[in-house]
Scaffold this motif. Structure first.
Motif, PDB file in Angstrom:
ATOM      1  N   GLN A  30      31.469 -16.591   4.675  1.00 47.09           N
ATOM      2  CA  GLN A  30      31.017 -17.655   3.793  1.00 47.09           C
ATOM      3  C   GLN A  30      30.703 -18.926   4.580  1.00 47.09           C
ATOM      4  N   LYS A  31      31.564 -19.285   5.535  1.00 46.11           N
ATOM      5  CA  LYS A  31      31.311 -20.483   6.338  1.00 46.11           C
ATOM      6  C   LYS A  31      30.039 -20.327   7.157  1.00 46.11           C
ATOM      7  N   TYR A  32      29.842 -19.146   7.705  1.00 40.93           N
ATOM      8  CA  TYR A  32      28.666 -18.921   8.551  1.00 40.93           C
ATOM      9  C   TYR A  32      27.391 -18.991   7.719  1.00 40.93           C
ATOM     10  N   LEU A  33      27.397 -18.377   6.545  1.00 37.05           N
ATOM     11  CA  LEU A  33      26.209 -18.405   5.693  1.00 37.05           C
ATOM     12  C   LEU A  33      25.919 -19.817   5.187  1.00 37.05           C
ATOM     13  N   GLU A  34      26.965 -20.575   4.925  1.00 40.98           N
ATOM     14  CA  GLU A  34      26.763 -21.952   4.478  1.00 40.98           C
ATOM     15  C   GLU A  34      26.201 -22.810   5.610  1.00 40.98           C
ATOM     16  N   TYR A  35      26.667 -22.576   6.836  1.00 45.89           N
ATOM     17  CA  TYR A  35      26.175 -23.368   7.963  1.00 45.89           C
ATOM     18  C   TYR A  35      24.698 -23.082   8.219  1.00 45.89           C
ATOM     19  N   TYR A  36      24.306 -21.828   8.116  1.00 44.35           N
ATOM     20  CA  TYR A  36      22.908 -21.442   8.303  1.00 44.35           C
ATOM     21  C   TYR A  36      22.234 -21.169   6.955  1.00 44.35           C
ATOM     22  N   SER A  37      22.491 -22.044   6.009  1.00 46.31           N
ATOM     23  CA  SER A  37      21.957 -21.837   4.652  1.00 46.31           C
ATOM     24  C   SER A  37      20.433 -21.844   4.626  1.00 46.31           C
ATOM     25  N   SER A  38      19.810 -22.627   5.505  1.00 49.53           N
ATOM     26  CA  SER A  38      18.347 -22.679   5.516  1.00 49.53           C
ATOM     27  C   SER A  38      17.734 -21.365   5.976  1.00 49.53           C
ATOM     28  N   ILE A  39      18.479 -20.605   6.777  1.00 46.50           N
ATOM     29  CA  ILE A  39      17.965 -19.325   7.280  1.00 46.50           C
ATOM     30  C   ILE A  39      18.284 -18.191   6.320  1.00 46.50           C
ATOM     31  N   PHE A  40      19.483 -18.209   5.749  1.00 43.70           N
ATOM     32  CA  PHE A  40      19.911 -17.109   4.899  1.00 43.70           C
ATOM     33  C   PHE A  40      19.668 -17.370   3.417  1.00 43.70           C
ATOM     34  N   THR A  41      18.982 -18.447   3.072  1.00 44.51           N
ATOM     35  CA  THR A  41      18.711 -18.713   1.667  1.00 44.51           C
ATOM     36  C   THR A  41      17.706 -17.716   1.116  1.00 44.51           C
ATOM     37  N   ILE A  42      17.740 -17.524  -0.181  1.00 47.77           N
ATOM     38  CA  ILE A  42      16.815 -16.592  -0.830  1.00 47.77           C
ATOM     39  C   ILE A  42      15.418 -17.216  -0.843  1.00 47.77           C
ATOM     40  N   PRO A  43      14.401 -16.480  -0.413  1.00 40.75           N
ATOM     41  CA  PRO A  43      13.034 -17.033  -0.445  1.00 40.75           C
ATOM     42  C   PRO A  43      12.613 -17.396  -1.873  1.00 40.75           C
TER      43      PRO A  43
END
Length: 633
Positions: A347-360
């Motif tokens: 969860q922390k990793y996905l939040e940190y890279y939210s711009s990359i892992f966000t839903i298109p």
């Protein structure tokens, strides 16, 4: 140049001119007749024109295609960046693991030099960490970083070491870390192939969307041309006064009208296919970003934290046999191990890279000029066909969901076998103090076999879930278009609170050690201790009921912080400090109970039940108001 672009460039000039003209006047109305004779009738409405014509700017085919290609390019770039980020994440984990490994190797070398050299080691590691602070900024998102930091900070207290500790650190643990790194890299490569397969699946549906979009615009253009030709011939008939010439033109009119009907039906089908494919693609992207990426991370990290925890627990066993005075250190490390949580790391990793892992962004429907319908419609001409497709899709969905559930059950069983293979490696090294024989590990090949089977089933589950997600999106939009009712089992009882279905989780790790009472998870504590009501709750409630109900300001007046801390430490050790409690300490008893509930990692009233509680209260208030109004009347 793509095939679609070349096909669009090869379209007739008439089509291009029609596409570029704005809609200013409504097309002539046409009435389809099945009789052999056809009489011009310009006053009857056309059955195909279900929307009023409006003046609007429509994009050209080339512009639509260019924008779609740009969307596909962005999605492809984002998917590639995701794999790069996941690879970087694994390298970060392995870098931290390498640092831990290096620590134990060097500690073996300085074990005989005693406290002075050990203090130098602590300083050197701290300096290297500060020097590489910029490169290690993402370390804080890994729970093993806290473990590593705890070990390094504890080095100053390590003043007595033996040859056995040197053997453990220099031989067994060093080899174990190499094995963990090898297993982690191998697991990452296998899961990366699963991710690439998912990407290919997404690219496939994007290509399908591109094809349906091209077909849709092509058929819409053909329909407009046929409509224009029919309108022209009807205008010609209207100008002819001779009955003989009108009769001669009837066959041409009938032929043109049949052509117009045929092209319009094709346009309807193409538009429905276009819209359904858009929903399918959006569902696939939603499913991949929401479920597949977290599951992929879970699969990559499966057993990683458990293996490290077992290795560190072996180190703790050696510490306990060397000196009892190390108990404080052991408790600190135990807390660090308990904090190893792949879900929190993810969860922390996905939040940190939210711009990359966000839903298109959702792909929107781009209408053809003159077509304002943006939903799937079950027109009379294609309703039977849609109904048949809907039933077939329902049956296929039911079959796929059953098959998918079976695959997930197999995954859970395989996870259990793989976890048993990991946990059977003994981390208790007490026997080393007797015969100095290191435990042997002969289960490496067995783990690889289970691992291969597990990843293959995970791949099947991921791809099957993606297919179900796409089909479900098509099913729902077709169900809405046909006006079909949901299954009888879908109806909910308004008198009950429906608990949300717990999502399926890949790579669920077992609870390591004894969970913390304060600041831990209530369910984990109950599962390990088998105390369905923790001692702190039963003891505090019993004491308050006995002698605290008449205390003024109970639960409002704060208690003594010293007493609260003493009660907290005793309850954490499993003791009951309230056996001989007096009335003067009731505020401290209430304070430690409030502190326990306040520090729970997950609240007593689960977050996923919040909406259900609010809905229940709202319904209850509505019923009370209704009863009150009934009594008044």
């Amino acid at each position: 140049m793509s095939t679609i672009e070349s096909n669009l460039k090869n379209q007739p000039i008439v089509l291009i001119s029609v596409l570029s003209q704005p809609v200013t006047t409504p097309p002539p109305s046409v009435l389809i007749s099945t009789a052999s004779s056809l009489t011009p009738n310009t006053s009857s409405p056309a059955i195909f024109h279900d929307d009023k014509p409006i003046e609007k700017y429509y994009k050209k085919n080339k512009q639509i295609l260019f924008e779609f290609d740009q969307i596909v390019k962005d999605i492809r770039f984002q998917l590639n960046e995701q794999l790069k980020c996941l690879e970087q994440r694994i390298e970060t984990q392995l870098s931290i693991l390498s640092e831990v490994q290096e620590y134990f190797r060097r500690r073996s070398d300085v074990e005989f030099d005693y406290a002075k050299n050990l203090d130098n080691l602590h300083k050197q590691i701290g300096q290297r960490h500060r020097a590489q602070k910029a490169r290690r900024e993402t370390w804080i998102f890994q729970s093993i970083y806290k473990l590593w930091d705890t070990i390094v900070q504890d080095t100053r207290t390590h003043v007595k070491y033996h040859t056995i500790m040197s053997d453990i650190c220099g031989k067994y643990m060093y080899d174990k870390f190499n094995e963990i790194a090898e297993d982690t890299r191998r697991m990452f490569m296998k899961c990366k192939s699963v991710g690439l397969a998912s990407h290919e699946d997404i690219y496939k549906v994007l290509n399908e969307l591109k094809s349906t979009m091209k077909t849709y615009h092509q058929y819409q253009s053909e329909s407009k041309q046929a409509e224009q030709k029919l309108s022209n011939i009807l205008q010609q008939i209207a100008k002819i006064k001779s009955a003989k010439k009108q009769k001669t033109m009837e066959k041409r009119v009938e032929k043109r009208q049949m052509k117009y009907t045929e092209t319009k039906v094709k346009a309807f089908k193409a538009r429905n296919d276009y819209l359904m494919t858009i929903e399918s693609v959006n569902a696939a992207l939603q499913k991949y970003c929401s479920d597949d990426v977290p599951d992929l991370i879970d699969c990559m990290n499966f057993g990683f934290h458990t293996s490290i925890a077992k290795c560190i627990q072996m180190y703790l066993s050696a510490q306990e046999n060397i000196k009892r005075g190390r108990q404080i250190t052991i408790e600190t490390l135990n807390r660090a191990i308990a904090d190893l949580d792949t879900i929190v790391d993810k969860q922390k990793y996905l939040e940190y890279y939210s711009s990359i892992f966000t839903i298109p962004k959702r792909i929107k429907f781009e209408p053809h000029k003159g077509d304002e319908v943006s939903t799937v419609n079950a027109q009379v001409l294609i309703r039977d066909e849609m109904q048949s497709r809907f039933i077939q899709m329902q049956n296929r969905l039911a079959s796929l969901k059953t098959e998918n559930d079976e695959i997930f059950k197999t995954i859970e069983a395989t996870e259990q076998s793989l976890m048993e293979n990991i946990t059977t490696k003994n981390s208790d090294v007490s026997d080393l103090f007797k015969d100095l024989n290191l435990p042997q590990n002969n289960s490496k090949n067995a783990r690889k076999e289970i691992e291969d089977y597990y990843v293959e089933k995970f791949k099947q589950y991921t791809l099957s879930s993606n297919l179900i997600s796409r089909l479900q999106a098509r099913h729902d939009i077709m169900q809405k278009a046909l006006g079909a009712t949901p299954p009888a089992g879908a109806a909910e009882d308004n008198n009950l609170i429906s608990r949300p279905i717990k999502p399926k989780q890949i790579g669920r790790a077992p609870i390591l050690g004894r969970p913390r009472l304060f600041g831990g998870k209530l369910l984990d504590y109950i599962q390990v201790t088998q105390q369905y009501i923790p001692l702190i709750i039963s003891s505090c409630v019993s004491a308050i009921n006995r002698i605290g109900l008449h205390n003024q300001g109970i639960f409002r007046v704060p208690g003594a912080q010293v007493d609260i801390n003493q009660f907290k430490d005793a309850f954490e050790k499993g003791e009951d400090p309230l056996v001989n409690i007096t009335g003067r300490e009731m505020n401290s008893v209430a304070g430690v109970l409030k502190l326990y509930f306040r520090e729970l990692k997950e609240p007593l009233f689960a977050r996923d039940m919040f909406d259900s509680f609010i809905s229940c209260i709202s319904k209850l208030n509505s019923i009370i108001n209704l009863n009150y109004s009934t009594k008044l009347t």
